[in-house]
Design a protein around this motif. Structure first.
Motif, PDB file in Angstrom:
ATOM      1  N   THR A 150      22.203  39.614  94.520  1.00 11.06           N
ATOM      2  CA  THR A 150      22.343  39.260  93.088  1.00 11.06           C
ATOM      3  C   THR A 150      21.505  39.949  92.219  1.00 11.06           C
ATOM      4  O   THR A 150      21.820  40.108  91.253  1.00 11.06           O
ATOM      5  CB  THR A 150      21.922  37.506  93.280  1.00 11.06           C
ATOM      6  OG1 THR A 150      23.021  36.750  93.949  1.00 11.06           O
ATOM      7  CG2 THR A 150      21.870  36.994  91.623  1.00 11.06           C
ATOM      8  N   SER A 186      31.195  33.609  94.671  1.00 11.01           N
ATOM      9  CA  SER A 186      30.716  33.932  93.252  1.00 11.01           C
ATOM     10  C   SER A 186      29.869  32.606  92.534  1.00 11.01           C
ATOM     11  O   SER A 186      29.361  32.819  91.535  1.00 11.01           O
ATOM     12  CB  SER A 186      31.474  34.348  92.494  1.00 11.01           C
ATOM     13  OG  SER A 186      32.716  33.404  92.244  1.00 11.01           O
ATOM     14  N   ILE A 236      22.318  31.187  97.611  1.00  6.08           N
ATOM     15  CA  ILE A 236      22.201  32.430  96.899  1.00  6.08           C
ATOM     16  C   ILE A 236      21.754  33.687  97.383  1.00  6.08           C
ATOM     17  O   ILE A 236      20.894  33.513  98.249  1.00  6.08           O
ATOM     18  CB  ILE A 236      21.258  32.279  95.497  1.00  6.08           C
ATOM     19  CG1 ILE A 236      22.310  31.069  94.763  1.00  6.08           C
ATOM     20  CG2 ILE A 236      21.206  33.556  94.807  1.00  6.08           C
ATOM     21  CD1 ILE A 236      21.308  30.898  93.390  1.00  6.08           C
ATOM     22  N   PRO A 257      20.552  36.670  85.663  1.00  9.99           N
ATOM     23  CA  PRO A 257      21.538  36.686  86.425  1.00  9.99           C
ATOM     24  C   PRO A 257      23.076  36.079  85.870  1.00  9.99           C
ATOM     25  O   PRO A 257      23.244  34.916  86.240  1.00  9.99           O
ATOM     26  CB  PRO A 257      20.934  35.615  87.640  1.00  9.99           C
ATOM     27  CG  PRO A 257      20.207  34.792  87.025  1.00  9.99           C
ATOM     28  CD  PRO A 257      19.638  35.330  85.692  1.00  9.99           C
ATOM     29  N   LEU A 283      25.931  35.373  90.187  1.00 14.25           N
ATOM     30  CA  LEU A 283      25.492  34.878  91.331  1.00 14.25           C
ATOM     31  C   LEU A 283      26.252  35.345  92.632  1.00 14.25           C
ATOM     32  O   LEU A 283      27.650  35.352  92.629  1.00 14.25           O
ATOM     33  CB  LEU A 283      25.339  33.328  91.343  1.00 14.25           C
ATOM     34  CG  LEU A 283      24.426  33.034  90.329  1.00 14.25           C
ATOM     35  CD1 LEU A 283      24.308  31.634  90.278  1.00 14.25           C
ATOM     36  CD2 LEU A 283      22.801  33.561  90.455  1.00 14.25           C
TER      37      LEU A 283
END
Length: 429
Positions: free
Chosen positions: A203, A191, A198, A239, A242
């Motif tokens: 996401t 996380s 990423i 976002p 993540l």
């Protein structure tokens, strides 16, 4: 009335019936005659001929009410059937049942013959092994006879075991891999990933609820060469959360320890667990250890590339010391939070009960996911020690029976640290 292999045999006789050429009442009497045996001939007034007579003879040899004999020709007094006095007659009988009955019924009748008539000794003959229908229960019987098996029979026995193992691998491997790969991927997500770790696709989907529409830009700044102004309103996803990939692709993400009770009652579970152990060991994301035990403990991890070697490395029978086995497994755990221990046992402990429970509690407190399976087979509710099962349940390690088809889901839940999919409350203490 003779005891037959249950409804399966009756369904088999229905399939072989010539119902289209026989009046309904006569066909019903025919089926009852086959189910009830020769003693019912007068009451049903039905004579059997041809294939029906041959089927009846095969059933009567195992379940009938004739003079009781073991294969060596000695009467037992307590039994009510016999297959003759020599191995050739048994071989002929095995051929007959494979001719007249489907494979599932043949396997039931073979198990009954081994149990009721003491035919285990005949399985030490290569000719006999070539005549039987291989299945999990036959493998268990062969493993229990391994030490008494002559060298001339061992190669045939290994061929029988390998056939069963390969059939099980074909049936179980693809689903196990698919289920556990998904669980490992989910458990590996992080996380707070670094930018290069990423997972943008997941996401964005996880943050679509945070989509914001941006104010329209000033018309003067958006006039193109043609002099027309404006573009469509733009938006962005904020976002807040993540989602990233794990960074341990080269190393095992989870450690699996299979701890298997090899007492005689666990034969089918040992076969299935060995196959699953080999499948798990072939997955690079898992580090798998296989430990079998009775009153001694044997680590068979270095043989996991061949489940047949694993099976012949077991020694079915003997006592049970679960505490000693768990002590060994506990000593091999280096990453408790990433370890799943699966104990497969009927929990009839011959060792120190309180120490066994303390070890389970200590492993769970350190972060180990602990799973207790009373059986890993298709045989339904097993016999087990209810008191020990209740004690483990109180520690947060509920004990339950598991079919091979459910095992991948159980492992996936343990890997993801979700509640286990216990199949039926009937199996819980």
């Amino acid at each position: 009335m003779r005891q037959t292999p249950g409804e399966t045999t009756e369904r088999t006789t229905e399939r072989t019936a010539t119902a289209s050429h026989t009046p309904p009442d006569a066909e019903r009497l025919r089926r009852w005659r086959l189910v009830l045996g020769a003693d019912s001939a007068d009451s049903t007034e039905r004579a059997l001929t041809g294939q029906d007579a041959a089927m009846d003879g095969a059933l009567d040899a195992l379940y009938g009410g004739g003079a009781a004999k073991q294969p060596n020709g000695r009467g037992t007094g307590a039994r009510s059937a016999g297959l003759g006095a020599s191995a050739p007659s048994v071989a002929r009988w095995l051929g007959d049942i494979r001719t007249y009955f489907p494979s599932s019924v043949v396997q039931v009748m073979q198990r009954d013959a081994i149990d009721r008539l003491g035919l285990s000794a005949l399985l030490l003959e290569p000719e006999m092994l070539e005549a039987v229908e291989p299945d999990v229960h036959l493998v268990g019987t062969l493993l229990s006879l391994d030490k008494a098996m002559p060298e001339t029979t061992k190669e045939t026995a290994r061929a029988v075991v390998r056939k069963v193992v390969e059939d099980l691998e074909r049936r179980l491997e693809s689903r196990t891999r698919a289920t556990l790969t998904g669980a490992l991927d989910r458990s590996a997500r992080i996380s707070r990933p670094r930018h290069r770790d990423i997972d943008w696709d997941r996401t964005i989907r996880a943050n679509l609820k945070n989509y914001l529409t941006l104010p329209a830009p000033d018309a003067a700044t958006t006039t193109g060469e043609t002099g027309t102004a404006g573009t469509a309103p733009r938006g962005t996803v904020v976002p807040e959360r993540l989602i990233g990939y794990g960074r341990s692709s080269r190393s095992a993400k989870k450690d699996i320890v299979l701890c298997i009770d090899q007492s005689g009652s666990m034969a089918a579970s040992v076969v299935y667990a060995s196959v699953f152990g080999a499948v798990l060991a072939s997955m690079r994301a898992l580090s798998t250890r296989l430990v079998v035990f009775d009153t001694a403990v044997v680590d068979l991890t270095d043989q996991l590339d061949d489940p047949v070697d694993v099976l012949f490395g077991t020694q079915l029978g003997g006592g049970t010391d679960i505490n000693r086995a768990l002590a060994y497994c506990q000593s091999r755990i280096t990453r408790p939070a990433d370890t799943v221990v699966v104990l497969i046992s009927d929990l009839y402990e011959g060792g120190i009960r309180d120490e066994m429970l303390k070890r389970v509690a200590a492993m769970k407190a350190s972060g180990v996911q602990f799973v207790t399976l009373l059986a890993l087979s298709d045989e339904g509710a097993p016999a087990y020690d209810h008191e020990h099962a209740a004690a483990l349940g109180a520690l947060g390690a509920p004990a339950f029976a598991c079919t091979p088809d459910l095992f991948p889901d159980v492992m996936a839940a343990a890997i993801e640290k979700r509640p286990l999919p216990i199949p039926d409350k009937e199996y819980q203490p």
